[in-house]
Scaffold this motif. Structure first.
Motif, PDB file in Angstrom:
ATOM      1  N   GLU A  21      16.184  19.451 -20.982  1.00 33.82           N
ATOM      2  CA  GLU A  21      15.434  18.405 -20.316  1.00 33.82           C
ATOM      3  C   GLU A  21      14.228  18.994 -19.590  1.00 33.82           C
ATOM      4  OE1 GLU A  21      17.259  14.619 -18.602  1.00 33.82           O
ATOM      5  OE2 GLU A  21      17.206  16.020 -16.949  1.00 33.82           O
ATOM      6  N   LEU A  42       7.567   8.393 -15.936  1.00 31.69           N
ATOM      7  CA  LEU A  42       6.420   7.589 -16.364  1.00 31.69           C
ATOM      8  C   LEU A  42       6.646   6.106 -16.058  1.00 31.69           C
ATOM      9  CD1 LEU A  42       5.359   9.235 -19.749  1.00 31.69           C
ATOM     10  CD2 LEU A  42       4.138   9.297 -17.582  1.00 31.69           C
ATOM     11  N   TRP A  76      -8.312   1.255  -5.481  1.00 28.99           N
ATOM     12  CA  TRP A  76      -7.907  -0.122  -5.152  1.00 28.99           C
ATOM     13  C   TRP A  76      -8.178  -0.453  -3.689  1.00 28.99           C
ATOM     14  CZ3 TRP A  76      -7.508  -4.353  -7.582  1.00 28.99           C
ATOM     15  CH2 TRP A  76      -7.192  -4.358  -8.927  1.00 28.99           C
ATOM     16  N   VAL A  77      -7.819   0.483  -2.799  1.00 30.17           N
ATOM     17  CA  VAL A  77      -8.068   0.233  -1.375  1.00 30.17           C
ATOM     18  C   VAL A  77      -9.576   0.094  -1.135  1.00 30.17           C
ATOM     19  CG1 VAL A  77      -7.898   1.200   0.952  1.00 30.17           C
ATOM     20  CG2 VAL A  77      -5.950   1.328  -0.588  1.00 30.17           C
ATOM     21  N   TRP A 131       2.239  17.117 -14.602  1.00 32.12           N
ATOM     22  CA  TRP A 131       2.679  16.041 -13.697  1.00 32.12           C
ATOM     23  C   TRP A 131       1.786  15.977 -12.472  1.00 32.12           C
ATOM     24  CZ3 TRP A 131       5.270  12.244 -15.389  1.00 32.12           C
ATOM     25  CH2 TRP A 131       6.135  12.416 -16.473  1.00 32.12           C
ATOM     26  N   ILE A 172       5.634   8.208  -6.030  1.00 35.70           N
ATOM     27  CA  ILE A 172       5.363   9.616  -6.367  1.00 35.70           C
ATOM     28  C   ILE A 172       6.447  10.512  -5.752  1.00 35.70           C
ATOM     29  CG2 ILE A 172       3.797  11.550  -5.926  1.00 35.70           C
ATOM     30  CD1 ILE A 172       1.468   9.579  -6.252  1.00 35.70           C
ATOM     31  N   CYS A 183      -6.063   6.065  -8.333  1.00 38.30           N
ATOM     32  CA  CYS A 183      -6.033   4.609  -8.549  1.00 38.30           C
ATOM     33  C   CYS A 183      -5.810   3.878  -7.221  1.00 38.30           C
ATOM     34  CB  CYS A 183      -4.926   4.231  -9.527  1.00 38.30           C
ATOM     35  SG  CYS A 183      -5.257   4.701 -11.213  1.00 38.30           S
ATOM     36  N   PHE A 184      -4.891   4.419  -6.413  1.00 37.37           N
ATOM     37  CA  PHE A 184      -4.601   3.799  -5.115  1.00 37.37           C
ATOM     38  C   PHE A 184      -5.855   3.775  -4.242  1.00 37.37           C
ATOM     39  CE2 PHE A 184      -3.290   4.797  -0.643  1.00 37.37           C
ATOM     40  CZ  PHE A 184      -2.877   3.522  -0.311  1.00 37.37           C
ATOM     41  N   ARG A 229      11.286  12.595 -18.144  1.00 40.02           N
ATOM     42  CA  ARG A 229       9.893  12.235 -18.406  1.00 40.02           C
ATOM     43  C   ARG A 229       9.719  10.713 -18.528  1.00 40.02           C
ATOM     44  NH1 ARG A 229       7.722  10.716 -23.028  1.00 40.02           N
ATOM     45  NH2 ARG A 229       5.467  10.871 -23.246  1.00 40.02           N
ATOM     46  N   ILE A 246      -0.052  -2.737  -6.861  1.00 39.00           N
ATOM     47  CA  ILE A 246      -1.076  -3.333  -5.984  1.00 39.00           C
ATOM     48  C   ILE A 246      -1.934  -4.355  -6.746  1.00 39.00           C
ATOM     49  CG2 ILE A 246      -3.126  -2.834  -4.587  1.00 39.00           C
ATOM     50  CD1 ILE A 246      -1.765  -0.218  -3.755  1.00 39.00           C
ATOM     51  N   THR A 281       3.919  15.751 -20.116  1.00 37.06           N
ATOM     52  CA  THR A 281       3.866  14.348 -19.695  1.00 37.06           C
ATOM     53  C   THR A 281       3.704  13.411 -20.876  1.00 37.06           C
ATOM     54  OG1 THR A 281       1.466  14.291 -19.456  1.00 37.06           O
ATOM     55  CG2 THR A 281       2.720  15.079 -17.566  1.00 37.06           C
ATOM     56  N   GLY A 282       3.051  13.896 -21.926  1.00 36.33           N
ATOM     57  CA  GLY A 282       2.799  13.028 -23.076  1.00 36.33           C
ATOM     58  C   GLY A 282       1.680  12.039 -22.838  1.00 36.33           C
ATOM     59  N   VAL A 283       0.983  12.172 -21.712  1.00 36.54           N
ATOM     60  CA  VAL A 283      -0.113  11.255 -21.398  1.00 36.54           C
ATOM     61  C   VAL A 283      -1.435  11.911 -21.805  1.00 36.54           C
ATOM     62  CG1 VAL A 283      -1.250   9.942 -19.569  1.00 36.54           C
ATOM     63  CG2 VAL A 283       1.201  10.395 -19.434  1.00 36.54           C
ATOM     64  N   MET A 316       5.679   5.719 -12.527  1.00 40.44           N
ATOM     65  CA  MET A 316       4.221   5.818 -12.345  1.00 40.44           C
ATOM     66  C   MET A 316       3.507   4.567 -12.860  1.00 40.44           C
ATOM     67  SD  MET A 316       3.705   8.485 -10.665  1.00 40.44           S
ATOM     68  CE  MET A 316       5.263   8.079  -9.895  1.00 40.44           C
ATOM     69  N   VAL A 361      -8.016  -6.170   3.720  1.00 38.19           N
ATOM     70  CA  VAL A 361      -7.677  -4.916   4.408  1.00 38.19           C
ATOM     71  C   VAL A 361      -8.072  -5.009   5.880  1.00 38.19           C
ATOM     72  CG1 VAL A 361      -7.874  -2.406   4.340  1.00 38.19           C
ATOM     73  CG2 VAL A 361      -8.182  -3.705   2.248  1.00 38.19           C
ATOM     74  N   PRO A 396       2.671   3.173  -4.052  1.00 42.57           N
ATOM     75  CA  PRO A 396       2.307   4.299  -4.928  1.00 42.57           C
ATOM     76  C   PRO A 396       2.748   5.647  -4.361  1.00 42.57           C
ATOM     77  CG  PRO A 396       0.452   2.807  -4.686  1.00 42.57           C
ATOM     78  CD  PRO A 396       1.487   2.369  -3.706  1.00 42.57           C
ATOM     79  N   PHE A 423      -3.826  11.219 -10.525  1.00 47.30           N
ATOM     80  CA  PHE A 423      -4.404  10.017 -11.129  1.00 47.30           C
ATOM     81  C   PHE A 423      -3.899   8.762 -10.405  1.00 47.30           C
ATOM     82  CE2 PHE A 423      -3.824   6.508 -14.182  1.00 47.30           C
ATOM     83  CZ  PHE A 423      -5.146   6.284 -14.532  1.00 47.30           C
ATOM     84  N   VAL A 424      -2.589   8.723 -10.129  1.00 45.47           N
ATOM     85  CA  VAL A 424      -2.003   7.572  -9.421  1.00 45.47           C
ATOM     86  C   VAL A 424      -2.618   7.442  -8.022  1.00 45.47           C
ATOM     87  CG1 VAL A 424       0.133   6.644  -8.429  1.00 45.47           C
ATOM     88  CG2 VAL A 424       0.154   7.641 -10.714  1.00 45.47           C
ATOM     89  N   LEU A 425      -2.741   8.576  -7.335  1.00 42.63           N
ATOM     90  CA  LEU A 425      -3.355   8.542  -5.997  1.00 42.63           C
ATOM     91  C   LEU A 425      -4.801   8.082  -6.082  1.00 42.63           C
ATOM     92  CD1 LEU A 425      -1.994  11.750  -4.228  1.00 42.63           C
ATOM     93  CD2 LEU A 425      -1.530   9.375  -3.649  1.00 42.63           C
ATOM     94  N   VAL A 438       0.916   2.483 -10.405  1.00 46.54           N
ATOM     95  CA  VAL A 438      -0.471   2.103 -10.713  1.00 46.54           C
ATOM     96  C   VAL A 438      -0.649   0.583 -10.658  1.00 46.54           C
ATOM     97  CG1 VAL A 438      -2.211   2.090 -12.560  1.00 46.54           C
ATOM     98  CG2 VAL A 438      -0.934   4.175 -12.082  1.00 46.54           C
ATOM     99  N   ASP A 455      10.600  17.815 -20.466  1.00 42.70           N
ATOM    100  CA  ASP A 455      10.007  16.952 -19.452  1.00 42.70           C
ATOM    101  C   ASP A 455       8.784  17.556 -18.773  1.00 42.70           C
ATOM    102  OD1 ASP A 455      11.844  14.965 -19.901  1.00 42.70           O
ATOM    103  OD2 ASP A 455      13.295  15.863 -18.531  1.00 42.70           O
ATOM    104  N   PHE A 459       0.818  -1.215   0.000  1.00 39.20           N
ATOM    105  CA  PHE A 459       0.000   0.000   0.000  1.00 39.20           C
ATOM    106  C   PHE A 459       0.855   1.270   0.000  1.00 39.20           C
ATOM    107  CE2 PHE A 459      -4.318  -1.609   1.797  1.00 39.20           C
ATOM    108  CZ  PHE A 459      -4.487  -2.331   0.636  1.00 39.20           C
ATOM    109  N   VAL A 467      -0.924  13.731 -13.298  1.00 37.09           N
ATOM    110  CA  VAL A 467      -0.490  12.323 -13.315  1.00 37.09           C
ATOM    111  C   VAL A 467      -0.444  11.775 -11.886  1.00 37.09           C
ATOM    112  CG1 VAL A 467       1.457  10.784 -13.825  1.00 37.09           C
ATOM    113  CG2 VAL A 467       0.814  12.539 -15.465  1.00 37.09           C
ATOM    114  N   TYR A 468       0.134  12.557 -10.975  1.00 37.31           N
ATOM    115  CA  TYR A 468       0.250  12.089  -9.593  1.00 37.31           C
ATOM    116  C   TYR A 468      -1.133  11.940  -8.949  1.00 37.31           C
ATOM    117  CZ  TYR A 468       5.087  13.488 -10.347  1.00 37.31           C
ATOM    118  OH  TYR A 468       6.349  13.633 -10.855  1.00 37.31           O
TER     119      TYR A 468
END
Lengths: 570, 58
Positions: free
Chosen positions: B17, A269, B46-47, B32, A85, B42-43, A265, A279, B24-26, A272, A221, A81, B38-40, A276, B21, A78, B35-36
Motif C-alpha cells: 500500500e 483523493l 475562494w476566500v 501528496w 488535509i 483553492c481555499f 490513495r 466551499i 497520487t495519480g493526479v 481532497m 466574509v 479544507p 493545490f487544495v490550500l 476542494v 499510495d 472555511f 496535492v495538499y
C-alpha cells in the motif's frame, strides 16, 4: 404536484433503492458488510462523503438562510479544507494501517476499553439524536407544504432507507449515494437556471447581484473579531476547522465512508475532492437563496412562506389581524419595488445621487416589509400556541411549487428525499456498525461467527432506524433546522476530537487520564452552552482544548505516562 | 558484469500500500504535498473571491 411529478419522485427514489438492493445482495461476511468490497474508487468515496454530509436540510434550509441572512453562512465551511488535509495526512493512514472497522476501535487499541466505549457512546448519543432530526426536518417541511401526513412521510421514507441499508450494508450506502447525489446536482442546477430565467427581462446577472448586495445579502466574509457574531472568518476557520476535523475524522458515519476505499490513495483523493468542492457547493446553494431574494423583490412573496400555517389561521380569530398585516405588507413591498426600479434606472443612467436616494428609500421600505413579516410570525406563533420551524425553511420549497414546471417539481422534491436518504443511510450504517463492533462484539458476545455478527449488525441497523423514526415522530423543533443539527454536533464533537488528538499526538497520556478528562470536558461544554451566548462553533474548540488540557494535567497528576501504547508505536 | 540484484519485494499489505499510495495519480500533481498545496491554493482563491464579492456589492 401532478402525476408526472409523482412519477419522477417515486421512479428515482424507488429505482435507486431497488438497484442498490439487487447489486449488493449476498453480503455474508462482516468485513464486506461493514466496509464494502474494498474496491471503491476516489470518485465514489468523494461523492459518498459529500452525500453523507449534505442532508435534506442542506438543500431545504440553506437557500432560506441565503434569502434571509445572505452568504455569511458559507464561512461555517472555511475550516473544512484544512481539516480534511489533516485527516488525510494523520488520521486516515492510522485507521487503514490498524485495519479498524470503527474509529472508536482505534481508541480501544491506543488507550483502553473504557475510553473506546466512551467514544462510541458519545457518537451513538449525538448521532442517534441527529438521526431523528435528519429524518424529521425534511418531513415536517414537505408534509406541511404538500399536505401529506407528517407521520406517514416520516415512516415511509424511514422504512425505505432501513430496507436498503440493512440489505446491502456499506456498499448499498455508497452505491445509492452516488446516484442520489447525481439527482441532487441535476435538480439544484436546474432550479438555479430556472430561477435566473424567471428574473425580470433586462435584469442582467451583475445587476441581480447588485440588487442582492444592496440589501446586504452578499456579505460573505466578515473579518471582525466579534465573538457574538455567529459566522465570521475566524469562527469559520478555527471553530469550523475543529467541527470539520471532528465530524470527518471521528464521526463513524464519515469514517466508514472513506474506509471503503480500495487503497489509501483512493481514500485520500476522495477526501481532497471534498476539500476542494465543499466551499463552492455551499456558496452555490446560498447564492441560490440570495437570488431568490432578488426574485421576490420583483414578485410579491407571501407574508410568511409557511402558507399552510397562514391558511390555518386566516379563517380563525386572528383572520382580521392577518388580513391587515397582509395589506400593510403588500403596500410596503410595492414601495420597495418602486424604489428598487428607481435605483436600477438611476444606476443605468449613471446618476449616483438619484441612486443613493432610491437606495435609502428601498432599504427603509424593506425594513417595513420585514417588520410586517415579523409581526405576522408573532401572531401565528401566539395563535398556534407552540413554536414552529423557521419560516426560512419554506422559502425554497415555496418557490419550487409556485414557479417551477411540472416534472421539475418532482425532480426537486426527489432532491430533498435523495439527500435525506443518503445521509440517513450513512448514519444508520455507522450506528449499526458501532453498536455491533464496539458494544456487542466487544462487551456482550466476543466469540461468534461472521454470519452471527452480520445478522446482529442488520438488527442493530434496523433498530436504530426505528429509534430515528420514533424520535422524528415525537420531535418539535424551534430553530432553523440546519443550525439545530450543527449546534447538536458542536456540543459533542469538540470532546470527541480531543480524545483523538490526545491519541494521535500525546503518546505519553494513558487511558485513565484521557477518559476522566473527556468526561470533565463534556460536562464543562454543557455548562458553558447553557450559560454563555457565544457562537456554537466555538464549543468545538473549547471542548477539544478542555479535553486535551485536562488530559495533560491529569496524566501529570497520575504519573506513569512514559510508555507509549503498542498501537501508537506500531 | 551482473546487474545489481533487485530488492526482494515485501509481501506485506502495508508495504504494498505504501509503495502504490505514494503516487497520487493526479496529472501535474505527482506528490501528496503538491496535492495538499493545490487544495490550500483553492481555499485561498475562494476566500479571496468571496472577499472581493463582499467588497464589490456591499
Amino acid at each position: 404536484m401532478n402525476p408526472l411529478d409523482y412519477a419522477v419522485l417515486l421512479g428515482t427514489m424507488l429505482g435507486i433503492a431497488a438497484f442498490a438492493i439487487w447489486r449488493t445482495r449476498g453480503r455474508h461476511e462482516l468485513r464486506t458488510y461493514l466496509k464494502g468490497a474494498g474496491n471503491a474508487r476516489w470518485i465514489t468515496i468523494g461523492l459518498s462523503v459529500m452525500a453523507t454530509q449534505a442532508s435534506a436540510i442542506t438543500f431545504l434550509s440553506t437557500p432560506g438562510q441565503g434569502y434571509e441572512s445572505g452568504l455569511g453562512f458559507v464561512q461555517n465551511y472555511f475550516g473544512a479544507p484544512l481539516a480534511l488535509i489533516i485527516i488525510a495526512v494523520v488520521f486516515l493512514p492510522i485507521y487503514r494501517r490498524l485495519n479498524v472497522y470503527t474509529a472508536y476501535e482505534y481508541l480501544g487499541r491506543r488507550f483502553d476499553p473504557k475510553t473506546r466505549l466512551f467514544g462510541a457512546a458519545l457518537f451513538l448519543l449525538q448521532r442517534g439524536l441527529g438521526a431523528g432530526i435528519t429524518i424529521y426536518a425534511p418531513a415536517i417541511v414537505l408534509s406541511t407544504v404538500m399536505g401529506w401526513r407528517l407521520d406517514l412521510t416520516i415512516v415511509c421514507s424511514g422504512l425505505l432507507v432501513i430496507v436498503y441499508t440493512v440489505t446491502g450494508g456499506s456498499d448499498a450506502v455508497s452505491l445509492t449515494q452516488k446516484y442520489q447525489i447525481g439527482v441532487i446536482f441535476a435538480g439544484m442546477v436546474t432550479a438555479f437556471f430556472v430561477l435566473l430565467a424567471k428574473l425580470p427581462a433586462g435584469l442582467t446577472f451583475t445587476e441581480a447581484l447588485g440588487v442582492a448586495g444592496s440589501f446586504h445579502k452578499l456579505e460573505a466574509v466578515d473579518f471582525s473579531f466579534n465573538m457574538d457574531r455567529r459566522y465570521t472568518f475566524w469562527s469559520g476557520v478555527l471553530g469550523g476547522m475543529f467541527l470539520a476535523l471532528s465530524y470527518f475524522g471521528t464521526d463513524q458515519s464519515q469514517v466508514q465512508r472513506y474506509l471503503t476505499g480500495a487503497s489509501l490513495r483512493e481514500s485520500r483523493l476522495g477526501l481532497m475532492f471534498n476539500a476542494v468542492l465543499k466551499i463552492p457547493m455551499q456558496f452555490f446553494i446560498l447564492l441560490l437563496g440570495a437570488l431568490l431574494f432578488v426574485f421576490y423583490q420583483f414578485e410579491t412573496p407571501p407574508v410568511v412562506f409557511n402558507q399552510a400555517v397562514w391558511a390555518a389561521h386566516a379563517q380563525g380569530e386572528t383572520g382580521d389581524r392577518l388580513r391587515a398585516i397582509e395589506a400593510g405588507f403588500a403596500a410596503a413591498h410595492a414601495e420597495e419595488r418602486a424604489d428598487l426600479n428607481a435605483w436600477l434606472a438611476a444606476r443605468r443612467a449613471g446618476d449616483p445621487a438619484a441612486a443613493a436616494q432610491a437606495r435609502t428609500g428601498m432599504l427603509a421600505a424593506q425594513q417595513r416589509t420585514a417588520g410586517w413579516r415579523t409581526e405576522a410570525q408573532q401572531v401565528l406563533a401566539a395563535a398556534s400556541g407552540r413554536t414552529t420551524t423557521s419560516d426560512a425553511d419554506y422559502v425554497f420549497i415555496t418557490f419550487i411549487l409556485d414557479h417551477l414546471p411540472h416534472g421539475v417539481i418532482g425532480l426537486l422534491v426527489a432532491v430533498f428525499f435523495a439527500a435525506a436518504l443518503s445521509s440517513k443511510s450513512a448514519e444508520l450504517n455507522a450506528l449499526g456498525s458501532t453498536t455491533t463492533v464496539d458494544l456487542y462484539r466487544h462487551v456482550i458476545r466476543r466469540e461468534a461467527t461472521d454470519a452471527h455478527y452480520v445478522a446482529a449488525s442488520k438488527w442493530f441497523t434496523a433498530l436504530w432506524g426505528v429509534v430515528a423514526i420514533g424520535f422524528a415522530l415525537c420531535a418539535r423543533l424551534a430553530e432553523n433546522l440546519i443550525q439545530a443539527v450543527n449546534i447538536l454536533g458542536s456540543i459533542f464533537y469538540g470532546v470527541m476530537l480531543g480524545l483523538f488528538l490526545v491519541a494521535f499526538f500525546l503518546r505519553w497520556v494513558r487511558g485513565t487520564a484521557v477518559f476522566w478528562a473527556a468526561a470533565a470536558a463534556q460536562v464543562l461544554v454543557f455548562v458553558l452552552y447553557f450559560s454563555l451566548g457565544i457562537s456554537y462553533l466555538w464549543y468545538n474548540l473549547i471542548g477539544c482544548a478542555a479535553c486535551v488540557g485536562f488530559s495533560v494535567i491529569l496524566q501529570a497528576v497520575l504519573g506513569d505516562g512514559r510508555r507509549p501504547d503498542a498501537a501508537q508505536a506500531a | 558484469m551482473k546487474p545489481p540484484a533487485k530488492e526482494p519485494a515485501d509481501p506485506s499489505p502495508a508495504s504494498r500500500e505504501t509503495a502504490a499510495d505514494a503516487r497520487t495519480g493526479v496529472p501535474g500533481l505527482r506528490t501528496w504535498r503538491a496535492v495538499y498545496l493545490f487544495v490550500l491554493g483553492c481555499f485561498i482563491v475562494w476566500v479571496g473571491l468571496l472577499t472581493l464579492l463582499t467588497r464589490m456589492f456591499s
